[in-house]
Design an enzyme around this catalytic site. Structure first.
Site, PDB file in Angstrom:
ATOM      1  N   GLU A 429      -1.399  -9.811  -9.931  1.00 29.53           N
ATOM      2  CA  GLU A 429      -0.339  -8.891 -10.318  1.00 29.53           C
ATOM      3  C   GLU A 429       0.699  -9.611 -11.177  1.00 29.53           C
ATOM      4  O   GLU A 429       1.304 -10.581 -10.737  1.00 29.53           O
ATOM      5  CB  GLU A 429       0.326  -8.341  -9.044  1.00 29.53           C
ATOM      6  CG  GLU A 429       1.592  -7.558  -9.307  1.00 29.53           C
ATOM      7  CD  GLU A 429       2.319  -7.195  -8.005  1.00 29.53           C
ATOM      8  OE1 GLU A 429       1.843  -7.559  -6.917  1.00 29.53           O
ATOM      9  OE2 GLU A 429       3.368  -6.532  -8.100  1.00 29.53           O
ATOM     10  N   ASP A 504       1.767  -9.382  -4.869  1.00 29.68           N
ATOM     11  CA  ASP A 504       2.980  -9.779  -4.150  1.00 29.68           C
ATOM     12  C   ASP A 504       3.011  -9.159  -2.763  1.00 29.68           C
ATOM     13  O   ASP A 504       2.420  -8.112  -2.537  1.00 29.68           O
ATOM     14  CB  ASP A 504       4.227  -9.290  -4.909  1.00 29.68           C
ATOM     15  CG  ASP A 504       4.425 -10.054  -6.204  1.00 29.68           C
ATOM     16  OD1 ASP A 504       3.844 -11.149  -6.335  1.00 29.68           O
ATOM     17  OD2 ASP A 504       5.159  -9.549  -7.077  1.00 29.68           O
ATOM     18  N   ASP A 506       5.088  -7.354  -1.347  1.00 28.19           N
ATOM     19  CA  ASP A 506       6.123  -6.320  -1.258  1.00 28.19           C
ATOM     20  C   ASP A 506       5.468  -4.953  -1.431  1.00 28.19           C
ATOM     21  O   ASP A 506       4.250  -4.844  -1.512  1.00 28.19           O
ATOM     22  CB  ASP A 506       7.225  -6.565  -2.302  1.00 28.19           C
ATOM     23  CG  ASP A 506       6.679  -6.528  -3.719  1.00 28.19           C
ATOM     24  OD1 ASP A 506       5.485  -6.185  -3.898  1.00 28.19           O
ATOM     25  OD2 ASP A 506       7.435  -6.834  -4.655  1.00 28.19           O
ATOM     26  N   ASP A 508       5.444  -2.841  -3.927  1.00 20.78           N
ATOM     27  CA  ASP A 508       4.689  -2.678  -5.168  1.00 20.78           C
ATOM     28  C   ASP A 508       3.337  -3.365  -5.083  1.00 20.78           C
ATOM     29  O   ASP A 508       2.331  -2.836  -5.525  1.00 20.78           O
ATOM     30  CB  ASP A 508       5.466  -3.270  -6.352  1.00 20.78           C
ATOM     31  CG  ASP A 508       6.542  -2.303  -6.826  1.00 20.78           C
ATOM     32  OD1 ASP A 508       6.505  -1.129  -6.393  1.00 20.78           O
ATOM     33  OD2 ASP A 508       7.411  -2.734  -7.614  1.00 20.78           O
TER      34      ASP A 508
END
Ligand code: 0RA
Length: 645
Positions: A429, A504, A506, A508
């Site tokens: 990503e 990541d 998180d 997203d």
């Protein structure tokens, strides 16, 4: 002269030795019997016990199966069947129940005239569960009495005990998996509930309850009078139906008992699930082949007879299966399971039986439901046209890539060796993490493809393969992997046997990961099934003090390192805790050390445990309906506690 008494004693001892040898073999090589000693094998133990109760239900003697997960991760399975026989076996000289609990494959010795779950994927017998349990207790109600016996690591700790008068009949087994053998000990309510629900759908009017006594407790009951017809409704989920009435029939043939339910919806995917004696035949087989031919033939015949086609029109198998949700369940006396995962039905006689039954009953359904047929055939014709358009789009894409010189995507930093079994592709990503990965990797066998921004949500574009192919990120992934997509996917051409999703930690990142998994599930399912898709596990924290550096992958691990460095919490004694919010916060060497180095990394392999469940999951997560997605994310909030929300 032979001393009779002595001989008898020796026989008994020889029998005992056999038992001990058998159990020892199971404890020595548990993998041979239950596949793994991790979570999958752990749940397998429960299925093994449940299967016995299900067999009793299939034989028509049991209406309720209760499963309880206790505090401390022991499990009880209770049924109201006839109760395991307790009388002394004529040659083995021990109670029937003891034989069942201590001899491998003893199940079939009792009763051959009924269908059995056993013999397929599971079917190693309850003695295996016994051998792999710290303890197992069995309680039987039968013939007006109650009996009890206990085992530890498969060995009885006392003889079968008569506990006196009792009403009713049934069997109760409580076991605690042995921590000396099993590496995972924590039962998942969700995993068990999915299989138990499936079993309840497959055995109509059988009640199965699941109770979780751990932290707070939860309880669910599964009971479906409509059986697999209700299963189809459940699987269709939020997809809008094309016709209200579900096509459902049961048919009893000499070769097999056949039960089918199907319904079309407005969607574009096919969701067919086939079962043999309650076992999901993931790899299909003869029953599926029979079903497919009958479906194609019956619908084409109907359309031709009723002059619905324009002159040389006809529908392919794929056309008539678009938007189809279908469950086929057959019972076969002696199933032959074949294929890599032993989930492919080999009995060729079943093919004709299923084909004949479907021809007959589907014709009746079509004749009786003219409005449904019209919708189904219209949809199939649209599918045929879309398929033609998609073929053209693929041709175009292929020509285009030929124009591009058949070259790999420009953003791909490929590896230098070419043996796919050694090669890894990281889908990373963001460009910045992509850059770190490129610098940190071993360029010999690790390739990096950075993905910028959002990936297309393919769940909303089912049937629109041209749109899927028009997305640049998706095209780059397809070209890099090299095996093509959809019906034309070819595992042989895949360039990497590890495709690693690295995002990541998180929200997203989780979203991108789900989008990628959705894409692989819908368009490269074989790649997942072959075990080639992985999820990288970057650390969540760096715990640092002086020259010491530790990377923690969970909160517990972080606390452990803090303790090891002599601190009580993050602040004490010069300990510094860095929380990684994104891959970009790691430099190339940290990324290598923690996430990419095969010596140090852990990766999660993506598995499709229950295709039916996975289909629903992606439907919920990525489909048009917002509500189920919100419900799902809320329900699973505890699993995302490490994410940076
Ligand atoms: C064989 C024969 C009979 C019962 C069972 C097996 C049986 C096994 C299990 C395992 C869990 N629950 C079970 N319930 C029944 C009895 C045959 C008879 O009574 O005639």
């Amino acid at each position: 002269m032979v001393d009779k008494k002595k001989q008898k004693k020796e026989e008994y001892t020889a029998g005992q030795i056999q038992v001990l040898k058998g159990l020892e073999a199971v404890r020595k090589r548990p993998g041979m019997y239950i596949g793994t000693t991790s979570s999958r094998g752990l749940h397998h133990l429960v299925y093994e016990v449940v299967d016995n109760s299900i067999d009793e239900a299939m034989a028509g003697h049991c209406t309720h199966v209760k499963v309880i997960i206790h505090e401390g991760n022991s499990v009880t399975v209770e049924d109201n069947g006839r109760g395991v026989p307790v009388d002394i076996h004529p040659t083995e000289k021990v109670p029937g129940v003891e034989l069942a609990m201590t001899t491998l494959h003893a199940g079939g010795k009792f009763d051959k005239s009924t269908y059995k779950v056993s013999g397929g994927l599971h079917g190693v017998g309850v003695s295996v569960v016994n051998a792999l349990s710290e303890y197992l207790e069995v309680e039987i109600r039968r013939g007006g009495k109650k009996y009890h016996q206990r085992y530890e690591q498969g060995v009885k700790t006392k003889e079968l005990e008569d506990l006196g008068k009792a009403e009713g009949t049934g069997t109760l087994v409580t076991f605690k998996p042995d921590s000396e053998i099993m590496t995972d000990l924590e039962f998942s309510f969700e995993v068990l509930s999915n299989r138990l629900r499936e079993l309840a759908f497959l055995n109509k009017s059988l009640k199965i309850t699941l109770t979780d006594e751990r932290n707070g407790g939860a309880s669910e009951a599964y009971y479906y009078e409509g059986g697999i017809a209700e299963y189809v409704e459940f699987l269709r989920g939020s997809r809008e139906a094309l016709h209200d009435k579900i096509c459902y029939f049961e048919s009893s043939k000499p070769e097999a008992e056949i039960e089918l339910a199907l319904q079309y919806d407005q969607g574009f995917s096919e969701n067919t699930h086939t079962f043999v004696n309650n076992i999901n035949t993931h790899e299909g087989g003869m029953h599926l082949t029979g079903l497919k031919s009958a479906l194609t033939r019956t619908i084409n015949d109907y359309a031709r007879r009723n002059k619905i086609f324009k002159k040389d029109e006809s529908l392919s198998g794929e056309d008539v299966r678009e938007g189809l949700t279908c469950v086929l369940s057959v019972r076969v006396m002696e199933p032959q399971f074949e294929g890599q995962t032993k989930t492919k039905l080999g009995n060729s006689e079943v093919r004709g039986a299923v084909e004949a039954a479907v021809n007959e009953h589907l014709s009746i359904f079509l004749d009786e439901n003219p409005k449904a047929v019209k919708a189904i055939i219209d949809k199939s014709l649209q599918a045929a046209r879309a398929r033609e358009a998609a073929r053209k789009a693929r041709d175009l894409a292929r020509k285009k890539s030929a124009l591009e010189g058949g070259v790999l995507p420009g953003k791909l930093a490929d590896c230098s060796i070419s043996d796919p079994s050694l090669c890894e592709l990281y889908l990373v990503e963001g460009d910045s993490a992509g850059g770190s990965a490129k610098q940190g990797r071993d360029r010999g066998y690790q390739a990096i493809l950075p993905l910028k921004g959002k990936i297309l949500n393919v769940e909303r574009l089912q049937g629109r393969i041209d749109k899927v192919l028009s997305n640049i990120e998706i095209r780059a992934i397809i070209t890099a992997i090299g095996g093509g997509i959809g019906e034309e996917f070819d595992l042989e051409n895949v360039r990497y046997h590890k495709v690693v999703i690295m995002t990541d930690a998180d929200v997203d990142g989780a979203h991108i990961r789900t989008l990628l998994l959705t894409f692989f599930f819908r368009h490269m399912q074989e790649l997942i099934e072959a075990g080639h898709i992985y999820i990288a596990q970057p650390p969540l924290y760096r715990v640092h003090k002086g020259k010491s550096d530790y990377y923690a992958y969970s909160d517990e691990e972080r606390d452990e390192y803090v303790k090891r460095l002599g601190g009580k919490n993050g602040e004490s004694k010069g300990i510094n805790i860095q929380r990684y919010k994104g891959l970009g916060e790691m430099n190339p060497s940290q990324l290598w050390k923690t996430t990419m180095d095969p010596e140090a990394r852990t990766m999660q392999r993506v598995e499709i445990d229950q295709a039916a469940y996975t289909d629903k999951l992606f439907q919920r997560l990525m489909g048009d309906d917002v509500e189920p997605r919100r419900a799902f994310i809320e329900k699973n909030a505890k699993y995302v506690k490490n994410l940076d929300v």
